[in-house]
Write a protein that holds these residues in place. Structure first.
Motif, PDB file in Angstrom:
ATOM      1  N   ASP A 180       0.871  -1.170   0.000  1.00  0.00           N
ATOM      2  CA  ASP A 180       0.000   0.000   0.000  1.00  0.00           C
ATOM      3  C   ASP A 180       0.911   1.223   0.000  1.00  0.00           C
ATOM      4  O   ASP A 180       1.374   1.658   1.047  1.00  0.00           O
ATOM      5  N   ILE A 181       1.185   1.723  -1.188  1.00  0.00           N
ATOM      6  CA  ILE A 181       2.075   2.870  -1.352  1.00  0.00           C
ATOM      7  C   ILE A 181       1.208   4.103  -1.610  1.00  0.00           C
ATOM      8  O   ILE A 181       0.384   4.093  -2.527  1.00  0.00           O
ATOM      9  N   PRO A 182       1.377   5.162  -0.822  1.00  0.00           N
ATOM     10  CA  PRO A 182       0.547   6.364  -0.991  1.00  0.00           C
ATOM     11  C   PRO A 182       0.645   6.961  -2.399  1.00  0.00           C
ATOM     12  O   PRO A 182       1.675   6.839  -3.073  1.00  0.00           O
ATOM     13  N   GLU A 183      -0.415   7.620  -2.812  1.00  0.00           N
ATOM     14  CA  GLU A 183      -0.463   8.239  -4.140  1.00  0.00           C
ATOM     15  C   GLU A 183       0.680   9.228  -4.352  1.00  0.00           C
ATOM     16  O   GLU A 183       1.211   9.337  -5.452  1.00  0.00           O
ATOM     17  N   LYS A 184       1.070   9.924  -3.310  1.00  0.00           N
ATOM     18  CA  LYS A 184       2.165  10.893  -3.457  1.00  0.00           C
ATOM     19  C   LYS A 184       3.479  10.211  -3.846  1.00  0.00           C
ATOM     20  O   LYS A 184       4.384  10.847  -4.367  1.00  0.00           O
ATOM     21  N   ASP A 185       3.569   8.902  -3.610  1.00  0.00           N
ATOM     22  CA  ASP A 185       4.759   8.120  -3.963  1.00  0.00           C
ATOM     23  C   ASP A 185       4.482   7.203  -5.156  1.00  0.00           C
ATOM     24  O   ASP A 185       5.027   6.104  -5.254  1.00  0.00           O
ATOM     25  N   ARG A 186       3.650   7.675  -6.055  1.00  0.00           N
ATOM     26  CA  ARG A 186       3.250   6.877  -7.220  1.00  0.00           C
ATOM     27  C   ARG A 186       4.457   6.363  -8.005  1.00  0.00           C
ATOM     28  O   ARG A 186       4.457   5.233  -8.474  1.00  0.00           O
ATOM     29  N   HIS A 187       5.494   7.182  -8.149  1.00  0.00           N
ATOM     30  CA  HIS A 187       6.686   6.757  -8.898  1.00  0.00           C
ATOM     31  C   HIS A 187       7.382   5.579  -8.207  1.00  0.00           C
ATOM     32  O   HIS A 187       7.911   4.691  -8.873  1.00  0.00           O
ATOM     33  N   ILE A 188       7.355   5.557  -6.884  1.00  0.00           N
ATOM     34  CA  ILE A 188       7.938   4.427  -6.151  1.00  0.00           C
ATOM     35  C   ILE A 188       7.071   3.182  -6.337  1.00  0.00           C
ATOM     36  O   ILE A 188       7.585   2.075  -6.514  1.00  0.00           O
TER      37      ILE A 188
ATOM     38  N   PHE B 151      17.055  -6.132  -2.385  1.00  0.00           N
ATOM     39  CA  PHE B 151      15.773  -5.505  -2.710  1.00  0.00           C
ATOM     40  C   PHE B 151      15.052  -5.085  -1.429  1.00  0.00           C
ATOM     41  O   PHE B 151      14.519  -3.978  -1.343  1.00  0.00           O
ATOM     42  N   LEU B 152      15.049  -5.954  -0.433  1.00  0.00           N
ATOM     43  CA  LEU B 152      14.401  -5.629   0.838  1.00  0.00           C
ATOM     44  C   LEU B 152      15.076  -4.424   1.498  1.00  0.00           C
ATOM     45  O   LEU B 152      14.402  -3.562   2.069  1.00  0.00           O
ATOM     46  N   LYS B 153      16.396  -4.345   1.377  1.00  0.00           N
ATOM     47  CA  LYS B 153      17.112  -3.184   1.912  1.00  0.00           C
ATOM     48  C   LYS B 153      16.715  -1.918   1.161  1.00  0.00           C
ATOM     49  O   LYS B 153      16.537  -0.862   1.761  1.00  0.00           O
TER      50      LYS B 153
ATOM     51  N   LEU C  70      14.036   3.412   0.849  1.00  0.00           N
ATOM     52  CA  LEU C  70      12.992   4.269   0.275  1.00  0.00           C
ATOM     53  C   LEU C  70      11.885   4.590   1.286  1.00  0.00           C
ATOM     54  O   LEU C  70      10.903   5.244   0.938  1.00  0.00           O
ATOM     55  N   ASN C  71      12.039   4.092   2.502  1.00  0.00           N
ATOM     56  CA  ASN C  71      11.044   4.298   3.570  1.00  0.00           C
ATOM     57  C   ASN C  71       9.672   3.725   3.231  1.00  0.00           C
ATOM     58  O   ASN C  71       8.642   4.288   3.599  1.00  0.00           O
ATOM     59  N   ILE C  72       9.665   2.599   2.524  1.00  0.00           N
ATOM     60  CA  ILE C  72       8.387   1.945   2.220  1.00  0.00           C
ATOM     61  C   ILE C  72       8.340   0.514   2.750  1.00  0.00           C
ATOM     62  O   ILE C  72       7.371  -0.203   2.511  1.00  0.00           O
ATOM     63  N   GLY C  73       9.357   0.113   3.477  1.00  0.00           N
ATOM     64  CA  GLY C  73       9.379  -1.246   4.022  1.00  0.00           C
ATOM     65  C   GLY C  73       8.146  -1.562   4.844  1.00  0.00           C
ATOM     66  O   GLY C  73       7.607  -2.664   4.781  1.00  0.00           O
ATOM     67  N   LYS C  74       7.659  -0.578   5.584  1.00  0.00           N
ATOM     68  CA  LYS C  74       6.477  -0.790   6.430  1.00  0.00           C
ATOM     69  C   LYS C  74       5.197  -0.903   5.601  1.00  0.00           C
ATOM     70  O   LYS C  74       4.183  -1.371   6.092  1.00  0.00           O
ATOM     71  N   ASN C  75       5.261  -0.494   4.330  1.00  0.00           N
ATOM     72  CA  ASN C  75       4.097  -0.536   3.446  1.00  0.00           C
ATOM     73  C   ASN C  75       4.046  -1.805   2.597  1.00  0.00           C
ATOM     74  O   ASN C  75       3.112  -1.988   1.829  1.00  0.00           O
TER      75      ASN C  75
END
Length: 68
Positions: A6-14, A45-47, A52-57
């Motif tokens: 679940d990646i926020p819309e503001k991070d669409r490129h990620i 990849f996990l690192k 990218l601060n999305i590991g929790k997502n």
């Protein structure tokens, strides 16, 4: 293995980058943010997810049996 994210819309490129990466690893989309694939993800990849601060997502689930 199943990947859910679940990646926020503001991070669409990620989110786009993430989808491309998991395709490279052989994963197939079940739904927009639910993918199934052949096995564990590379530690590098996990690192990168953490960097990218999305590991929790991003959540991964190991499948032990699939019924068809």
């Amino acid at each position: 293995m199943i990947i859910s994210f679940d990646i926020p819309e503001k991070d669409r490129h990620i989110r786009h980058w993430l989808r491309n990466q998991i395709k490279i690893f052989g994963y197939k989309m079940l739904q927009q943010s639910l993918w199934i694939g052949p096995g564990p993800l590379p530690p590098s990849f996990l690192k990168r997810l953490e960097d990218l601060n999305i590991g929790k997502n991003v959540k991964t689930f190991k499948i032990t049996k699939v019924n068809n």
